[in-house]
Design a protein around this motif. Structure first.
Motif, PDB file in Angstrom:
ATOM      1  N   GLU A  29       0.850  -1.179   0.000  1.00 13.13           N
ATOM      2  CA  GLU A  29       0.000   0.000   0.000  1.00 13.13           C
ATOM      3  C   GLU A  29       0.890   1.234   0.000  1.00 13.13           C
ATOM      4  O   GLU A  29       2.093   1.169   0.252  1.00 13.13           O
ATOM      5  N   SER A  30       0.287   2.356  -0.270  1.00 12.23           N
ATOM      6  CA  SER A  30       0.980   3.636  -0.324  1.00 12.23           C
ATOM      7  C   SER A  30       1.843   3.844   0.927  1.00 12.23           C
ATOM      8  O   SER A  30       1.389   3.632   2.049  1.00 12.23           O
ATOM      9  N   LYS A  31       3.096   4.219   0.695  1.00  9.49           N
ATOM     10  CA  LYS A  31       4.050   4.575   1.748  1.00  9.49           C
ATOM     11  C   LYS A  31       4.485   3.403   2.639  1.00  9.49           C
ATOM     12  O   LYS A  31       5.129   3.627   3.669  1.00  9.49           O
ATOM     13  N   HIS A  32       4.145   2.149   2.269  1.00  5.27           N
ATOM     14  CA  HIS A  32       4.624   1.026   3.074  1.00  5.27           C
ATOM     15  C   HIS A  32       6.149   0.995   3.015  1.00  5.27           C
ATOM     16  O   HIS A  32       6.753   1.138   1.968  1.00  5.27           O
ATOM     17  N   ARG A  33       6.768   0.823   4.174  1.00  5.95           N
ATOM     18  CA  ARG A  33       8.222   0.906   4.276  1.00  5.95           C
ATOM     19  C   ARG A  33       8.790  -0.343   4.939  1.00  5.95           C
ATOM     20  O   ARG A  33       8.195  -0.890   5.861  1.00  5.95           O
ATOM     21  N   TYR A  34       9.979  -0.753   4.481  1.00  4.44           N
ATOM     22  CA  TYR A  34      10.726  -1.825   5.125  1.00  4.44           C
ATOM     23  C   TYR A  34      12.101  -1.273   5.496  1.00  4.44           C
ATOM     24  O   TYR A  34      12.801  -0.722   4.669  1.00  4.44           O
ATOM     25  N   GLY A  35      12.477  -1.457   6.739  1.00 10.51           N
ATOM     26  CA  GLY A  35      13.783  -1.026   7.192  1.00 10.51           C
ATOM     27  C   GLY A  35      13.682   0.217   8.058  1.00 10.51           C
ATOM     28  O   GLY A  35      12.586   0.681   8.345  1.00 10.51           O
ATOM     29  N   PRO A  36      14.807   0.690   8.480  1.00  8.61           N
ATOM     30  CA  PRO A  36      16.153   0.332   8.066  1.00  8.61           C
ATOM     31  C   PRO A  36      16.589  -1.026   8.620  1.00  8.61           C
ATOM     32  O   PRO A  36      16.169  -1.443   9.693  1.00  8.61           O
ATOM     33  N   SER A  37      17.433  -1.680   7.824  1.00  8.36           N
ATOM     34  CA  SER A  37      17.962  -2.973   8.240  1.00  8.36           C
ATOM     35  C   SER A  37      19.320  -3.212   7.596  1.00  8.36           C
ATOM     36  O   SER A  37      19.683  -2.566   6.616  1.00  8.36           O
ATOM     37  N   ILE A  38      20.046  -4.138   8.173  1.00  9.98           N
ATOM     38  CA  ILE A  38      21.320  -4.595   7.625  1.00  9.98           C
ATOM     39  C   ILE A  38      21.212  -6.107   7.516  1.00  9.98           C
ATOM     40  O   ILE A  38      20.866  -6.779   8.488  1.00  9.98           O
ATOM     41  N   ARG A  39      21.496  -6.613   6.341  1.00  7.48           N
ATOM     42  CA  ARG A  39      21.406  -8.059   6.115  1.00  7.48           C
ATOM     43  C   ARG A  39      22.797  -8.651   5.937  1.00  7.48           C
ATOM     44  O   ARG A  39      23.731  -7.963   5.546  1.00  7.48           O
ATOM     45  N   LYS A  40      22.886  -9.928   6.160  1.00  8.63           N
ATOM     46  CA  LYS A  40      24.157 -10.630   6.003  1.00  8.63           C
ATOM     47  C   LYS A  40      24.260 -11.308   4.641  1.00  8.63           C
ATOM     48  O   LYS A  40      25.267 -11.953   4.350  1.00  8.63           O
ATOM     49  N   HIS A  41      23.225 -11.161   3.804  1.00  9.46           N
ATOM     50  CA  HIS A  41      23.196 -11.806   2.492  1.00  9.46           C
ATOM     51  C   HIS A  41      22.664 -10.828   1.440  1.00  9.46           C
ATOM     52  O   HIS A  41      22.220  -9.740   1.780  1.00  9.46           O
ATOM     53  N   PHE A  42      22.731 -11.216   0.192  1.00 12.70           N
ATOM     54  CA  PHE A  42      22.183 -10.414  -0.904  1.00 12.70           C
ATOM     55  C   PHE A  42      20.671 -10.598  -0.976  1.00 12.70           C
ATOM     56  O   PHE A  42      20.159 -11.679  -0.671  1.00 12.70           O
ATOM     57  N   VAL A  43      19.965  -9.565  -1.422  1.00 17.15           N
ATOM     58  CA  VAL A  43      18.537  -9.673  -1.741  1.00 17.15           C
ATOM     59  C   VAL A  43      18.302  -8.896  -3.037  1.00 17.15           C
ATOM     60  O   VAL A  43      18.620  -7.710  -3.111  1.00 17.15           O
ATOM     61  N   LEU A  44      17.774  -9.587  -4.033  1.00 18.26           N
ATOM     62  CA  LEU A  44      17.467  -8.983  -5.322  1.00 18.26           C
ATOM     63  C   LEU A  44      15.964  -8.748  -5.387  1.00 18.26           C
ATOM     64  O   LEU A  44      15.183  -9.657  -5.101  1.00 18.26           O
ATOM     65  N   HIS A  45      15.568  -7.530  -5.735  1.00 17.95           N
ATOM     66  CA  HIS A  45      14.153  -7.169  -5.884  1.00 17.95           C
ATOM     67  C   HIS A  45      13.869  -6.844  -7.344  1.00 17.95           C
ATOM     68  O   HIS A  45      14.645  -6.099  -7.962  1.00 17.95           O
ATOM     69  N   TYR A  46      12.789  -7.363  -7.875  1.00 12.73           N
ATOM     70  CA  TYR A  46      12.328  -7.016  -9.225  1.00 12.73           C
ATOM     71  C   TYR A  46      10.972  -6.328  -9.091  1.00 12.73           C
ATOM     72  O   TYR A  46      10.028  -6.907  -8.534  1.00 12.73           O
ATOM     73  N   ILE A  47      10.866  -5.097  -9.592  1.00 13.45           N
ATOM     74  CA  ILE A  47       9.616  -4.353  -9.477  1.00 13.45           C
ATOM     75  C   ILE A  47       8.728  -4.684 -10.671  1.00 13.45           C
ATOM     76  O   ILE A  47       9.027  -4.315 -11.807  1.00 13.45           O
ATOM     77  N   LYS A  48       7.654  -5.388 -10.383  1.00  9.63           N
ATOM     78  CA  LYS A  48       6.703  -5.790 -11.421  1.00  9.63           C
ATOM     79  C   LYS A  48       5.850  -4.611 -11.868  1.00  9.63           C
ATOM     80  O   LYS A  48       5.533  -4.469 -13.041  1.00  9.63           O
ATOM     81  N   ASP A  49       5.485  -3.760 -10.922  1.00  7.68           N
ATOM     82  CA  ASP A  49       4.624  -2.619 -11.222  1.00  7.68           C
ATOM     83  C   ASP A  49       4.799  -1.574 -10.130  1.00  7.68           C
ATOM     84  O   ASP A  49       5.187  -1.892  -9.012  1.00  7.68           O
TER      85      ASP A  49
END
Length: 160
Positions: A29-49
Motif C-alpha cells: 500500500e501507499s508509503k509502506h516501508r521496510y527497514g532500516p535494516s542490515i542483512r548478512k546476504h544479498f537480496v534482489l528485488h524485481y519491481i513488477k509494477d
C-alpha cells in the motif's frame, strides 16, 4: 499491516556456490516501508509494477516498473512504496561464494545497485513459476540462476 505478501524462508542450503535463503512477493500500500535494516546476504528485488524509493548506505534511488535493485550484505538499507503508485515486487535472498561474482555480472554495484531492463516478461515468468510457499531448494536455485542469466543477457544487449 495492509499489504499482501507471500514469503518463504529456508535454512536448507543445497548448493555451496549459491543458495537461496528466502523469496517472496508483495503488493504494498501507499508509503509502506521496510527497514532500516542490515542483512548478512544479498537480496534482489524485481519491481513488477509501481514505484518507490530505495536507500542504500545513504544513497537514494527512485525505482520503478522493470527495475531491479540489489541489497548488498552489510549495507544499511530501507525502501518505501510510492504514495501515488505503490509497487508490487518479487524478491529473492541468497548467499554463497559465487554470489558476488554473479551480482557483478548483472551490472549492479554496491555504489549503484539499481539495474533497469526494458522488458521484464521473462524475469517475471521466472518469479511467477516459483511455487510459494512449498518449493524445492533445487528449483529455487535454478530460478536464481535463470534470473542471473536474464539480467546478464539484458546487460550485454545494452552494451552492444
Amino acid at each position: 499491516m495492509a499489504y499482501k505478501n507471500k514469503y518463504y524462508n529456508t535454512d536448507m542450503r543445497c548448493c555451496y556456490g549459491l543458495s537461496v535463503l528466502e523469496y517472496g512477493w508483495q503488493r504494498s500500500e501507499s508509503k509502506h516501508r521496510y527497514g532500516p535494516s542490515i542483512r548478512k546476504h544479498f537480496v534482489l528485488h524485481y519491481i513488477k509494477d509501481g514505484s518507490g524509493i530505495y536507500v542504500a548506505d545513504g544513497q537514494q534511488f527512485h525505482v520503478k516498473k522493470n527495475d531491479v535493485f540489489i541489497i548488498f550484505p552489510e549495507s544499511l538499507t530501507w525502501y518505501e512504496a510510492s504514495i501515488k503508485d505503490p509497487w508490487e515486487y518479487w524478491w529473492i535472498g541468497f548467499t554463497g561464494i559465487d554470489a558476488p561474482q554473479l551480482v557483478a555480472q548483472t551490472g549492479a554495484l554496491k555504489k549503484c545497485p539499481v539495474v533497469s531492463i526494458d522488458d521484464g516478461a521473462r524475469l517475471l515468468t521466472v518469479f511467477e513459476n516459483l511455487r510459494l510457499p512449498a518449493d524445492t531448494a533445487y528449483n529455487m536455485n535454478a530460478a536464481l540462476f535463470s534470473i542471473f542469466d536474464e539480467l546478464s543477457i539484458r546487460l550485454q544487449q545494452k552494451q552492444s
